[in-house]
Design an enzyme around this catalytic site. Structure first.
Site, PDB file in Angstrom:
ATOM      1  N   CYS A 126       0.807  -1.075   0.015  1.00  0.00           N
ATOM      2  CA  CYS A 126       0.198  -0.060  -0.050  1.00  0.00           C
ATOM      3  C   CYS A 126       0.892   1.127  -0.107  1.00  0.00           C
ATOM      4  CB  CYS A 126      -0.885   0.018   1.477  1.00  0.00           C
ATOM      5  SG  CYS A 126      -2.145   1.225   1.332  1.00  0.00           S
TER       6      CYS A 126
ATOM      7  N   CYS B 297      -8.472  -7.911  10.553  1.00  0.00           N
ATOM      8  CA  CYS B 297      -8.202  -6.655   9.685  1.00  0.00           C
ATOM      9  C   CYS B 297      -6.958  -6.066  10.315  1.00  0.00           C
ATOM     10  CB  CYS B 297      -9.373  -5.693  10.173  1.00  0.00           C
ATOM     11  SG  CYS B 297     -10.871  -6.072  10.306  1.00  0.00           S
TER      12      CYS B 297
HETATM   13  N1  SAH Z   1      -7.030   0.514   2.350  1.00  0.00           N
HETATM   14  C1  SAH Z   1      -8.521   0.310   2.530  1.00  0.00           C
HETATM   15  C2  SAH Z   1      -8.907  -1.195   2.549  1.00  0.00           C
HETATM   16  C3  SAH Z   1      -8.610  -1.849   3.737  1.00  0.00           C
HETATM   17  S1  SAH Z   1      -9.533  -2.234   4.722  1.00  0.00           S
HETATM   18  C4  SAH Z   1      -8.821   0.971   4.075  1.00  0.00           C
HETATM   19  O1  SAH Z   1      -7.965   1.463   4.472  1.00  0.00           O
HETATM   20  O2  SAH Z   1     -10.009   1.168   4.251  1.00  0.00           O
HETATM   21  C5  SAH Z   1      -8.925  -2.745   6.262  1.00  0.00           C
HETATM   22  C6  SAH Z   1      -9.588  -2.021   7.508  1.00  0.00           C
HETATM   23  O3  SAH Z   1      -9.024  -2.793   8.590  1.00  0.00           O
HETATM   24  C7  SAH Z   1      -9.504  -0.772   7.499  1.00  0.00           C
HETATM   25  O4  SAH Z   1     -10.599  -0.271   8.098  1.00  0.00           O
HETATM   26  C8  SAH Z   1      -8.303  -0.484   8.348  1.00  0.00           C
HETATM   27  O5  SAH Z   1      -8.420   0.764   8.745  1.00  0.00           O
HETATM   28  C9  SAH Z   1      -8.561  -1.691   9.475  1.00  0.00           C
HETATM   29  N2  SAH Z   1      -7.105  -1.809   9.863  1.00  0.00           N
HETATM   30  C10 SAH Z   1      -5.882  -1.680   9.748  1.00  0.00           C
HETATM   31  N3  SAH Z   1      -5.031  -2.192  10.483  1.00  0.00           N
HETATM   32  C11 SAH Z   1      -5.780  -2.515  11.553  1.00  0.00           C
HETATM   33  C12 SAH Z   1      -5.607  -3.319  12.774  1.00  0.00           C
HETATM   34  N4  SAH Z   1      -4.249  -3.515  13.201  1.00  0.00           N
HETATM   35  N5  SAH Z   1      -6.519  -3.577  13.582  1.00  0.00           N
HETATM   36  C13 SAH Z   1      -7.807  -3.484  13.145  1.00  0.00           C
HETATM   37  N6  SAH Z   1      -8.162  -2.938  11.996  1.00  0.00           N
HETATM   38  C14 SAH Z   1      -7.154  -2.486  11.311  1.00  0.00           C
HETATM   39 FE1  SF4 Z   2      -3.142   1.088   3.316  1.00  0.00          FE
HETATM   40 FE2  SF4 Z   2      -3.788  -0.277   5.572  1.00  0.00          FE
HETATM   41 FE3  SF4 Z   2      -4.214   2.389   5.403  1.00  0.00          FE
HETATM   42 FE4  SF4 Z   2      -5.863   0.759   4.279  1.00  0.00          FE
HETATM   43  S1  SF4 Z   2      -5.593   0.975   6.505  1.00  0.00           S
HETATM   44  S2  SF4 Z   2      -4.838   2.535   3.296  1.00  0.00           S
HETATM   45  S3  SF4 Z   2      -4.181  -0.941   3.514  1.00  0.00           S
HETATM   46  S4  SF4 Z   2      -2.171   1.585   5.005  1.00  0.00           S
END
Ligand code: SAH
Ligand code: SF4
Length: 386
Positions: free
Chosen positions: A133, A362
């Site tokens: 990403c 997630c």
């Molecule tokens: N890039 C897009 C799609 C990825 S979705 C976006 O950010 O929306 C992945 C989801 O998981 C997003 O809502 C992100 O914010 C959440 N996420 C990322 N890291 C996480 C973590 N360590 N614990 C819980 N949720 C997390």
């Molecule tokens: Fe990229 Fe993770 Fe942010 Fe989604 S939450 S935009 S996958 S860095």
């Protein structure tokens, strides 16, 4: 039916490594038949429609299974194409039934795809839109992997095909389906790859193929404002926003893209998402970070921020990853936060972490793929074809 005119002499055009037809859009399939198998232009649509059903409704992996396609054409197809799927390099099954696939799309290009049972009517498949990403949300493991590349529409659709193979879900049926929903919540920012995401949604939602309706497909974005309305217009998909903070100062820190597209602009774009209403609500994702964004004052600020937007709020307990700089909020704090949001009339399920034991939850997805120089990529490709 005669197929003589469809015949094509493959020796006239050497094909280096046969491409797969699985996961192509209808248009791409038609073009492949014309350019790669010598099918006449005027017959190409009909042929593509026939093949489409075999590939995306029946999930066949062998041209010989296509009984309404002539033997001659099947032979030509077999000489020039395959129905191969990308390889599953690793498959992990969690104690809670979640399955995580590490899928090799091309030499050195690997993404993760996760099947989560008991979501929606039956189960959700979480697909990746990029490897790595470009954004660096501080709580997200994928954000620590630099972008390798955007996935093609075929590679995105192929993730669904691979999972359906693994779950023995062919042919498409409306009964006892395991994958009923698709969420673009895997690796990458889908709105930085909207053309391919949109084509992949056309393929996945087509009623004569994989047939997962657009209302059951959700695209999550960290807030690429100029693409939000376009997403709705082009795909009809459900929108999810990774919000995580209710003021610009904190959101700038957690989701650095907010510096480019601050909250006010984000909320304005969301309000214009086509078709919003009670039946089509925006999902707001809010990761619960201990001592960072989990105060009850922030719960109230969240309610104020979403005023007037048909919304669902998903509270996501933070999922840790190696050396992650945060802790998950305490459970009673998450419940108290949810209570404030519920009292304001929003459904706010706390998303039970799924597949944590296999790093499938997630924000835990990441592959070892790195961006390679063209020469390194060629070396890998040569080695793979050898
Ligand atoms: N890039 C897009 C799609 C990825 S979705 C976006 O950010 O929306 C992945 C989801 O998981 C997003 O809502 C992100 O914010 C959440 N996420 C990322 N890291 C996480 C973590 N360590 N614990 C819980 N949720 C997390
Ligand atoms: Fe990229 Fe993770 Fe942010 Fe989604 S939450 S935009 S996958 S860095």
């Amino acid at each position: 039916m005669t197929t003589a005119l469809d015949l094509y002499d493959p020796s006239a055009k050497p094909v280096p490594g046969k491409p797969s037809l699985a996961g192509l859009t209808r248009d791409a399939l038609k073009t492949a038949l014309i350019e790669g198998a010598g099918v006449e232009e005027r017959k190409a649509k009909m042929r593509a429609d026939q093949l489409w059903r075999w590939i995306h409704h029946f999930g066949v992996t062998d041209f010989d299974a296509m009984t309404n396609v002539s033997k001659d054409l099947r032979a030509v197809l077999d000489q020039n194409f395959t129905l191969n799927r990308p390889e599953i390099v690793e498959r992990l099954v969690s104690v809670d039934g979640t399955r995580k696939y590490l899928i090799r799309l091309a030499p050195g290009v690997e993404c993760e795809t996760v099947f989560i049972p008991d979501v929606g009517r039956s189960g959700a498949l979480c697909v990746s839109s990029q490897v790595g990403c470009t954004l660096n949300c501080t709580f997200c493991h994928t954000g620590t992997q630099p972008l390798v590349r955007n996935l093609t529409a075929q590679e995105i659709a192929a993730q669904v095909i691979v999972a359906r193979d693994d779950l023995a879900e062919w042919p498409t049926s409306n009964e006892n389906r395991q994958i009923t929903n698709i969420v673009f919540m895997g690796m990458g920012e889908p709105l930085y790859n909207l053309d391919h995401v949109s084509d992949a949604i056309d393929t996945i939602s087509d009623g004569d193929g994989i047939s997962i309706g657009r209302r059951r497909i959700t695209v999550s974005t960290s807030g690429v404002v100029p693409k939000i309305v376009e997403l709705g217009e082009r795909t009809g998909a459900m929108l999810a926003i990774s919000l995580h903070a209710t003021n610009d100062d904190l959101r700038n820190e957690l989701v650095p893209l907010n510096k480019k597209y601050p909250l006010k602009e984000l909320m304005d774009a969301i309000r214009q998402y086509p078709g919003l209403g009670n039946a089509k609500r925006v999902t707001f994702e809010y990761v619960m970070l201990k001592g960072v964004n989990d105060s009850l004052a922030e719960a109230k600020a969240l309610v104020r921020l979403l005023k007037g937007v048909p919304a669902k709020i998903n509270l996501i307990p933070f999922n840790p990853w190696p050396n992650s700089p945060y802790e998950c909020s305490d459970w009673d704090r998450i419940e108290a936060f949810a209570e404030v949001v519920n009292r304001a009339g929003y459904a706010s399920p706390i998303r039970t972490p799924r597949g944590r034991d296999i790093f499938a939850a997630c924000g835990q997805l990441r592959s070892e793929s790195k961006k390679l120089r063209a020469s390194e990529r060629k070396k890998l490709q040569d080695a793979a074809s050898a």
